[in-house]
Motif scaffolding. Structure first.
Motif, PDB file in Angstrom:
ATOM      1  N   ALA A   1      -2.642  17.771  -8.190  1.00  0.00           N
ATOM      2  CA  ALA A   1      -1.401  18.127  -8.960  1.00  0.00           C
ATOM      3  C   ALA A   1      -1.403  18.127 -10.535  1.00  0.00           C
ATOM      4  O   ALA A   1      -0.716  18.886 -11.375  1.00  0.00           O
ATOM      5  CB  ALA A   1      -0.420  17.034  -8.782  1.00  0.00           C
ATOM      6  N   LEU A   2      -2.249  17.376 -11.063  1.00  0.00           N
ATOM      7  CA  LEU A   2      -2.742  17.307 -12.509  1.00  0.00           C
ATOM      8  C   LEU A   2      -3.274  18.408 -12.870  1.00  0.00           C
ATOM      9  O   LEU A   2      -2.934  19.277 -13.957  1.00  0.00           O
ATOM     10  CB  LEU A   2      -3.474  16.083 -12.901  1.00  0.00           C
ATOM     11  CG  LEU A   2      -2.510  14.749 -12.786  1.00  0.00           C
ATOM     12  CD1 LEU A   2      -3.337  13.703 -13.201  1.00  0.00           C
ATOM     13  CD2 LEU A   2      -1.313  14.942 -13.467  1.00  0.00           C
TER      14      LEU A   2
ATOM     15  N   ALA B   1       4.498  15.318 -13.057  1.00  0.00           N
ATOM     16  CA  ALA B   1       3.403  16.012 -13.861  1.00  0.00           C
ATOM     17  C   ALA B   1       3.764  17.585 -13.578  1.00  0.00           C
ATOM     18  O   ALA B   1       4.016  18.293 -14.430  1.00  0.00           O
ATOM     19  CB  ALA B   1       2.153  15.563 -13.685  1.00  0.00           C
ATOM     20  N   VAL B   2       3.902  17.821 -12.251  1.00  0.00           N
ATOM     21  CA  VAL B   2       3.892  19.215 -11.965  1.00  0.00           C
ATOM     22  C   VAL B   2       5.532  19.530 -12.378  1.00  0.00           C
ATOM     23  O   VAL B   2       5.642  20.865 -12.932  1.00  0.00           O
ATOM     24  CB  VAL B   2       3.948  19.562 -10.367  1.00  0.00           C
ATOM     25  CG1 VAL B   2       4.420  20.629  -9.960  1.00  0.00           C
ATOM     26  CG2 VAL B   2       2.452  18.991 -10.118  1.00  0.00           C
TER      27      VAL B   2
ATOM     28  N   ALA C   1      -4.217  10.431  -1.255  1.00  0.00           N
ATOM     29  CA  ALA C   1      -3.712  10.327  -2.581  1.00  0.00           C
ATOM     30  C   ALA C   1      -4.062  10.779  -4.019  1.00  0.00           C
ATOM     31  O   ALA C   1      -3.782  11.224  -4.700  1.00  0.00           O
ATOM     32  CB  ALA C   1      -2.949   8.713  -2.743  1.00  0.00           C
TER      33      ALA C   1
ATOM     34  N   ALA D   1       5.726  20.265 -16.289  1.00  0.00           N
ATOM     35  CA  ALA D   1       4.878  21.281 -16.374  1.00  0.00           C
ATOM     36  C   ALA D   1       5.654  22.534 -16.169  1.00  0.00           C
ATOM     37  O   ALA D   1       5.748  23.553 -17.074  1.00  0.00           O
ATOM     38  CB  ALA D   1       3.663  21.369 -15.793  1.00  0.00           C
ATOM     39  N   LEU D   2       6.341  22.463 -14.954  1.00  0.00           N
ATOM     40  CA  LEU D   2       7.322  23.832 -14.623  1.00  0.00           C
ATOM     41  C   LEU D   2       8.392  23.992 -15.645  1.00  0.00           C
ATOM     42  O   LEU D   2       8.633  25.142 -16.010  1.00  0.00           O
ATOM     43  CB  LEU D   2       7.771  23.701 -13.395  1.00  0.00           C
ATOM     44  CG  LEU D   2       6.815  24.076 -12.108  1.00  0.00           C
ATOM     45  CD1 LEU D   2       7.430  23.609 -10.805  1.00  0.00           C
ATOM     46  CD2 LEU D   2       6.442  25.499 -12.134  1.00  0.00           C
TER      47      LEU D   2
ATOM     48  N   ALA E   1      -0.644  21.152 -12.994  1.00  0.00           N
ATOM     49  CA  ALA E   1       0.214  20.981 -13.997  1.00  0.00           C
ATOM     50  C   ALA E   1      -0.296  21.646 -15.432  1.00  0.00           C
ATOM     51  O   ALA E   1       0.431  22.343 -16.095  1.00  0.00           O
ATOM     52  CB  ALA E   1       0.349  19.727 -14.276  1.00  0.00           C
TER      53      ALA E   1
ATOM     54  N   ALA F   1       3.919  10.247  -9.680  1.00  0.00           N
ATOM     55  CA  ALA F   1       3.230  10.666 -10.943  1.00  0.00           C
ATOM     56  C   ALA F   1       2.685  12.023 -10.777  1.00  0.00           C
ATOM     57  O   ALA F   1       3.080  12.944 -11.596  1.00  0.00           O
ATOM     58  CB  ALA F   1       2.136   9.938 -11.135  1.00  0.00           C
ATOM     59  N   ALA F   2       2.465  12.636  -9.466  1.00  0.00           N
ATOM     60  CA  ALA F   2       2.093  13.926  -9.434  1.00  0.00           C
ATOM     61  C   ALA F   2       3.311  14.884  -9.355  1.00  0.00           C
ATOM     62  O   ALA F   2       3.304  15.930 -10.126  1.00  0.00           O
ATOM     63  CB  ALA F   2       1.441  14.063  -7.972  1.00  0.00           C
TER      64      ALA F   2
ATOM     65  N   LEU G   1      -4.561  14.431  -3.731  1.00  0.00           N
ATOM     66  CA  LEU G   1      -3.373  14.890  -4.350  1.00  0.00           C
ATOM     67  C   LEU G   1      -2.909  14.851  -5.720  1.00  0.00           C
ATOM     68  O   LEU G   1      -2.554  15.764  -6.530  1.00  0.00           O
ATOM     69  CB  LEU G   1      -2.281  14.396  -3.614  1.00  0.00           C
ATOM     70  CG  LEU G   1      -0.531  14.432  -4.065  1.00  0.00           C
ATOM     71  CD1 LEU G   1      -0.325  15.996  -3.549  1.00  0.00           C
ATOM     72  CD2 LEU G   1       0.211  13.668  -3.543  1.00  0.00           C
ATOM     73  N   LEU G   2      -3.291  13.694  -6.371  1.00  0.00           N
ATOM     74  CA  LEU G   2      -3.056  13.574  -7.894  1.00  0.00           C
ATOM     75  C   LEU G   2      -3.871  14.274  -8.505  1.00  0.00           C
ATOM     76  O   LEU G   2      -3.260  15.049  -9.786  1.00  0.00           O
ATOM     77  CB  LEU G   2      -3.261  11.964  -8.141  1.00  0.00           C
ATOM     78  CG  LEU G   2      -2.794  11.713  -9.372  1.00  0.00           C
ATOM     79  CD1 LEU G   2      -1.166  11.951  -9.481  1.00  0.00           C
ATOM     80  CD2 LEU G   2      -3.182  10.059  -9.596  1.00  0.00           C
TER      81      LEU G   2
ATOM     82  N   ILE H   1       1.243   4.123  -2.900  1.00  0.00           N
ATOM     83  CA  ILE H   1       1.174   5.821  -2.414  1.00  0.00           C
ATOM     84  C   ILE H   1       2.260   6.491  -2.963  1.00  0.00           C
ATOM     85  O   ILE H   1       2.223   7.532  -3.732  1.00  0.00           O
ATOM     86  CB  ILE H   1       0.645   5.948  -0.897  1.00  0.00           C
ATOM     87  CG1 ILE H   1      -0.571   5.597  -0.887  1.00  0.00           C
ATOM     88  CG2 ILE H   1       1.039   7.478  -0.589  1.00  0.00           C
ATOM     89  CD1 ILE H   1      -0.971   5.524   0.591  1.00  0.00           C
TER      90      ILE H   1
ATOM     91  N   PHE I   1      -5.574   6.600   0.994  1.00  0.00           N
ATOM     92  CA  PHE I   1      -5.757   6.343  -0.312  1.00  0.00           C
ATOM     93  C   PHE I   1      -6.522   7.379  -0.978  1.00  0.00           C
ATOM     94  O   PHE I   1      -6.139   7.888  -2.041  1.00  0.00           O
ATOM     95  CB  PHE I   1      -6.564   5.097  -0.497  1.00  0.00           C
ATOM     96  CG  PHE I   1      -6.931   4.680  -1.779  1.00  0.00           C
ATOM     97  CD1 PHE I   1      -6.142   4.100  -2.950  1.00  0.00           C
ATOM     98  CD2 PHE I   1      -8.406   4.567  -2.378  1.00  0.00           C
ATOM     99  CE1 PHE I   1      -6.330   3.915  -4.057  1.00  0.00           C
ATOM    100  CE2 PHE I   1      -8.551   4.167  -3.520  1.00  0.00           C
ATOM    101  CZ  PHE I   1      -7.420   3.840  -4.468  1.00  0.00           C
TER     102      PHE I   1
ATOM    103  N   VAL J   1       0.792  -1.271  -0.190  1.00  0.00           N
ATOM    104  CA  VAL J   1      -0.081  -0.056   0.135  1.00  0.00           C
ATOM    105  C   VAL J   1       0.936   1.214   0.056  1.00  0.00           C
ATOM    106  O   VAL J   1       0.613   2.244  -0.774  1.00  0.00           O
ATOM    107  CB  VAL J   1      -0.832  -0.103   1.181  1.00  0.00           C
ATOM    108  CG1 VAL J   1      -1.664   1.547   1.408  1.00  0.00           C
ATOM    109  CG2 VAL J   1      -1.877  -1.238   1.046  1.00  0.00           C
TER     110      VAL J   1
ATOM    111  N   ALA K   1       1.861   6.993  -6.724  1.00  0.00           N
ATOM    112  CA  ALA K   1       0.926   8.141  -6.939  1.00  0.00           C
ATOM    113  C   ALA K   1       1.575   9.473  -6.823  1.00  0.00           C
ATOM    114  O   ALA K   1       1.497  10.528  -7.769  1.00  0.00           O
ATOM    115  CB  ALA K   1      -0.432   8.253  -5.871  1.00  0.00           C
ATOM    116  N   VAL K   2       2.352   9.516  -5.631  1.00  0.00           N
ATOM    117  CA  VAL K   2       3.204  10.759  -5.381  1.00  0.00           C
ATOM    118  C   VAL K   2       4.246  11.142  -6.560  1.00  0.00           C
ATOM    119  O   VAL K   2       4.370  12.291  -7.094  1.00  0.00           O
ATOM    120  CB  VAL K   2       3.877  10.930  -4.275  1.00  0.00           C
ATOM    121  CG1 VAL K   2       4.674  12.240  -3.973  1.00  0.00           C
ATOM    122  CG2 VAL K   2       3.036  10.789  -2.980  1.00  0.00           C
TER     123      VAL K   2
END
Lengths: 102, 196
Positions: free
Chosen positions: B154-155, A76-77, B147, A80-81, B158, A72-73, B150-151, A66, B144, A62, A69-70
């Motif tokens: 963030a998208l 992406a950011v 997360a 983009a920057l 972006a 991927a975020a 957050l995703l 997570i 979960f 698990v 996911a972090v």
């Protein structure tokens, strides 16, 4: 099956290589590539600890999801920057981006 | 098993070294894909089949492709002027080696360092257990959901940063290479591009 130590040493080596990339590359995208390597090293550790210490409770997986996911975020950011900075300054070299200095 | 682990470890470390040293960023991104695939093989060796699939789908399928897109969108600077590493790279190498040494020292002093894996009880369905754990209120439903929020945040951020309409689009400016600058397929643009 190989002992836990092999996974831990491999992941420490991968983390150090990623750290070297983050500290030494000049290009901002290459720095993000180094961060991805470091996140992967952490994920290897998490899954290896799940398998070797506590395979019935699923906590390590698990946590690794997570981290996915972090990651991927973050990417992406970050990208983009980088693209936004490239549009404004026409450079992605980290030492030339000094408008927030002083 | 041991042989497979050793081969995978060599592939991962060699690809990671190429990622941080290769001057061409497209090559670096392709080496990153190789390293990520090696990590997926490691997950399969650790009996975490679901994690291996997620690694291939998310990291290789999404993140690495995003990197290649970003490299190509900032392509003009990618024909490197100057070195790929900054002049103080040996300090970074020293710090990385010290980090590795410190981690190895710290880990080798831990009592569980050499332990081997317990067997997974037969009939244990780890994918079902993972799904249960992710949505059960007395397990991990809150992290979960956090997360996922957050995703999404963030998208959206972006998209806002990358497509801000106030930024100038350099592909419409004069010094951007046009199709007629490329004399033959695969050739470099003639020097209509004036560098500052």
């Amino acid at each position: 099956m190989v002992p836990l130590s092999w996974f831990l040493i491999l992941s420490a080596a991968l983390f150090s290589i990623g750290l070297f990339g983050v500290l030494s590359r000049r290009n901002a995208i290459a720095i993000l590539l180094g961060i991805e390597l470091m996140l992967n090293a952490v994920n290897i550790n998490l899954v290896a600890f799940w398998r070797y210490l506590d395979p019935v409770r699923i906590t390590g997986q698990v946590f690794a999801i997570i981290v996915f996911a972090v990651a991927a975020a973050e990417v992406a950011v970050g990208l983009a920057l980088v693209i936004s900075v490239y549009r404004n300054r026409k450079t992605v070299v980290a030492d030339e981006l000094d408008m927030m200095k002083w | 098993m041991t042989i497979l682990f050793l081969i995978t470890a060599v592939v991962i470390l060699a690809s990671a070294l190429m990622v941080v040293t290769s001057r061409n960023l497209v090559h670096a991104a392709l080496w990153l894909i190789s390293a990520l695939f090696g990590v997926a093989v490691l997950y399969a060796l650790l009996n975490a089949g679901f994690m291996a699939v997620v690694q291939v789908v998310i990291y290789i399928g999404a993140i690495a492709i995003l990197f290649i897109f970003a490299v190509m969108l900032t392509r003009r600077e990618m024909r490197d002027r100057g070195p790929g590493l900054n002049p103080n790279w040996w300090i970074s190498a020293l710090i990385s080696l010290l980090t590795f040494g410190g981690l190895a020292l710290l880990l080798s002093s831990w009592s569980g360092f050499w332990q081997t894996a317990p067997s997974i009880p037969s009939g244990f369905d780890q994918v079902a257990a993972l799904g249960d754990a992710l949505i059960s209120p007395d397990a991990f439903v809150l992290p979960f959901e956090v997360a996922s929020v957050l995703l999404v945040a963030a998208l959206i951020g972006a998209v806002y940063i990358a497509f801000n309409p106030h930024t100038k689009d350099i592909s419409r400016s004069e010094d951007f290479p046009r199709a007629e600058d490329f004399p033959r397929p695969g050739g470099f643009p003639r020097s209509r591009v004036t560098r500052k």
